[in-house]
Design an enzyme around this catalytic site. Structure first.
Site, PDB file in Angstrom:
ATOM      1  N   LYS A  52       0.807  -1.224   0.000  1.00 23.03           N
ATOM      2  CA  LYS A  52       0.000   0.000   0.000  1.00 23.03           C
ATOM      3  C   LYS A  52       0.844   1.280   0.000  1.00 23.03           C
ATOM      4  O   LYS A  52       0.484   2.281  -0.594  1.00 23.03           O
ATOM      5  CB  LYS A  52      -0.930   0.020   1.224  1.00 23.03           C
ATOM      6  CG  LYS A  52      -1.971  -1.072   1.217  1.00 23.03           C
ATOM      7  CD  LYS A  52      -3.289  -0.556   0.751  1.00 23.03           C
ATOM      8  CE  LYS A  52      -4.362  -1.597   0.530  1.00 23.03           C
ATOM      9  NZ  LYS A  52      -4.296  -2.866   1.218  1.00 23.03           N
TER      10      LYS A  52
ATOM     11  N   SER B  62       1.825  -9.815  -0.996  1.00 27.61           N
ATOM     12  CA  SER B  62       1.431  -8.400  -0.869  1.00 27.61           C
ATOM     13  C   SER B  62       1.648  -7.813   0.520  1.00 27.61           C
ATOM     14  O   SER B  62       1.810  -6.606   0.661  1.00 27.61           O
ATOM     15  CB  SER B  62      -0.026  -8.223  -1.289  1.00 27.61           C
ATOM     16  OG  SER B  62      -0.863  -9.093  -0.560  1.00 27.61           O
TER      17      SER B  62
ATOM     18  N   GLU C 276      -9.960   6.625   2.826  1.00 31.39           N
ATOM     19  CA  GLU C 276     -10.866   5.597   3.349  1.00 31.39           C
ATOM     20  C   GLU C 276     -10.010   4.406   3.724  1.00 31.39           C
ATOM     21  O   GLU C 276      -8.920   4.230   3.199  1.00 31.39           O
ATOM     22  CB  GLU C 276     -11.877   5.187   2.278  1.00 31.39           C
ATOM     23  CG  GLU C 276     -11.392   4.116   1.281  1.00 31.39           C
ATOM     24  CD  GLU C 276     -10.255   4.579   0.361  1.00 31.39           C
ATOM     25  OE1 GLU C 276     -10.137   5.801   0.137  1.00 31.39           O
ATOM     26  OE2 GLU C 276      -9.477   3.715  -0.116  1.00 31.39           O
TER      27      GLU C 276
HETATM   28  C1  LIG Z   1      -5.191  -3.968   0.975  1.00 26.90           C
HETATM   29  C2  LIG Z   1      -4.462  -5.220   0.754  1.00 26.90           C
HETATM   30  C3  LIG Z   1      -4.767  -6.081  -0.333  1.00 26.90           C
HETATM   31  C4  LIG Z   1      -5.914  -5.842  -1.271  1.00 26.90           C
HETATM   32  O1  LIG Z   1      -5.872  -4.675  -1.992  1.00 26.90           O
HETATM   33  P1  LIG Z   1      -5.498  -4.632  -3.539  1.00 26.90           P
HETATM   34  O2  LIG Z   1      -5.813  -3.245  -3.938  1.00 26.90           O
HETATM   35  O3  LIG Z   1      -6.351  -5.650  -4.239  1.00 26.90           O
HETATM   36  O4  LIG Z   1      -4.074  -4.964  -3.647  1.00 26.90           O
HETATM   37  C5  LIG Z   1      -3.986  -7.208  -0.528  1.00 26.90           C
HETATM   38  N1  LIG Z   1      -2.985  -7.517   0.321  1.00 26.90           N
HETATM   39  C6  LIG Z   1      -2.667  -6.731   1.374  1.00 26.90           C
HETATM   40  C7  LIG Z   1      -1.544  -7.145   2.262  1.00 26.90           C
HETATM   41  C8  LIG Z   1      -3.394  -5.568   1.624  1.00 26.90           C
HETATM   42  O5  LIG Z   1      -3.080  -4.793   2.681  1.00 26.90           O
END
Ligand SMILES: *Cc1c(COP(=O)(O)O)cnc(C)c1O
Length: 407
Positions: free
Chosen positions: A100, A389, A122
């Site tokens: 993020k 992610s 948000e």
């Molecule tokens: C917010 C988040 C997501 C999902 O958001 P995307 O916009 O689809 O990437 C995925 N993995 C993590 C660790 C997140 O914090």
């Protein structure tokens, strides 16, 4: 003949168009009063996009503050177990623990250029709220984060983190008191305060230019991955996988590979208790075309077009919509969208923790769970890149509760 046309389509891929559309998806479905703000934002973004000072500053802070490049790590024991060569893109090692922050850094630098001193955002699970509050602290900007009252309860540690970082968290009680309601409230705030306020959206959704802009700030993930895999394997991967909530980590990873049509791109949505249960958050697999939060895209809705309450074990995937570019790429067959249930995600979570000593975010665990289940169906001895992610520290309470352990 057909095949070569398709190939050319991707060689010259250059969306969105000037109205913010990816095919029929995207656009700007907002109140007339918001149009001047979107136009101002788009003009400012176009200016900084080709500005070498901006690019230099963005790259410098990605390196020194976020900790990029993130490693591309070959997971040897996981590879051995599943019978492929599996590489993890370690976005979990970024400052604040997920991808993020790439986007919030870019947008906050843009807000500074635009002279906006008040930032609003948000948040659902609180990850984007924390990443925004972090950047606002770093640059001395005032920060207010809209969060569903339900999520304020469920995600207390992240609420506390945002407050420690100097942000104000505003609980939203309307609707189901979750992420979609928080986003409605943030848009409302922006309409009344456009002159001094910058709205920092956390994923590749919302009205144009957000889906394009957030993708551009996140595409560093795929750019680095491409260089790293070429260096270690001297070839491109067979598969690139990412989990899909709004779609920002997936688009960031996929975008630099769109023209490399030999690379199969796979997005994993949250199937919750199963697609047929109706309790899930898989907007592309289980939704229909609709309009939400200023954009046209796949959406979970009932026969009357009312948004259906979503469910996922991972708060970060628990959103009824998805970004327009992923909807388009899925329709065109460039990205294959699949899904993993809560149970499969938990299996992925456990598998990576045990085999590699890495506790993944529950969001990323969806890709791991999918891979665990379908590894045998993929081409033998494939080279697979999976976007990790985020890290799982934020999910310890959720997992402990399921195992009836109190922390
Ligand atoms: C917010 C988040 C997501 C999902 O958001 P995307 O916009 O689809 O990437 C995925 N993995 C993590 C660790 C997140 O914090």
């Amino acid at each position: 003949m057909k095949k070569s046309t398709k190939k050319n389509q991707w060689q010259s891929y250059n969306l969105p168009n000037h109205l913010g559309y990816f095919g029929e998806y995207g656009g700007q479905f907002v109140a007339e009063t918001l149009m001047p703000a979107l136009n101002e934002l788009e003009a400012a973004y176009k200016k900084i996009r080709s500005d070498s000072h901006f690019k230099k500053e963005f790259k410098r802070l990605l390196k020194d503050y976020v900790g990029r490049p993130s490693p591309l790590y070959e997971a040897a024991r996981l590879s051995q177990k599943l019978g492929h060569r599996i590489f993890l893109k370690r976005e979990d090692l970024n400052h604040t623990g997920a991808h993020k922050v790439n986007n919030t850094l870019g947008q906050i630098l843009l807000a500074l250029k635009m002279g906006k001193k008040r930032i609003i955002a948000e948040t659902g699970a609180g990850q984007h709220g924390v990443a925004t509050a972090t950047m606002c602290a770093r640059f001395g900007l005032s920060c207010e984060v809209y969060m569903g009252a339900e999520d304020v309860q469920r995600q207390a540690p992240n609420v506390f983190r945002m407050k420690l970082l100097g942000a104000k968290v505003i609980a939203v009680h309307s609707g189901t008191a979750t992420l979609k309601d928080a986003m409605n409230e943030a848009l409302r705030d922006w309409i009344s305060n456009v002159s001094n306020t910058y709205y920092c959206i956390g994923t590749v959704a919302g009205p144009h230019p957000y889906p394009m802009m957030v993708r551009d700030f996140q595409k560093i993930i795929g750019e680095e991955t491409k260089q790293q895999i070429l260096k270690s394997m001297n070839r491109l991967p067979d598969y690139v996988m990412a989990c899909v909530g709004g779609g920002s980590n997936a688009m960031g990873m996929f975008y630099p590979f769109i023209k490399d049509t030999q690379v199969k791109l796979m997005g994993v949505e949250a199937a919750g208790y199963g697609i047929r249960s109706g309790k899930h958050a898989a907007a592309i697999v289980g939704g229909r075309l609709g309009v939400l939060h200023g954009q046209k895209s796949y959406l979970l809705q009932d026969a009357e077009g009312q948004i259906i309450p979503t469910h996922s074990i991972s708060a970060g995937l628990d959103y009824p919509g998805v970004g327009p570019e992923l909807s388009y790429l899925a329709d065109q067959g460039r990205v294959q969208i699949v899904s993993a249930t809560d149970k499969e995600a938990l299996e992925g979570f456990e598998m990576l923790s045990h085999l590699e000593g890495i506790i993944p975010a529950l969001e990323s665990s969806h890709s791991l769970g999918y891979l665990k289940k379908y590894a045998k169906k993929l081409k033998k001895n494939s080279v697979i890149v999976l976007n990790l992610s985020g890290r799982g520290d934020k999910d310890l309470n959720t997992v402990a509760k399921l195992q009836k352990i109190s922390l």
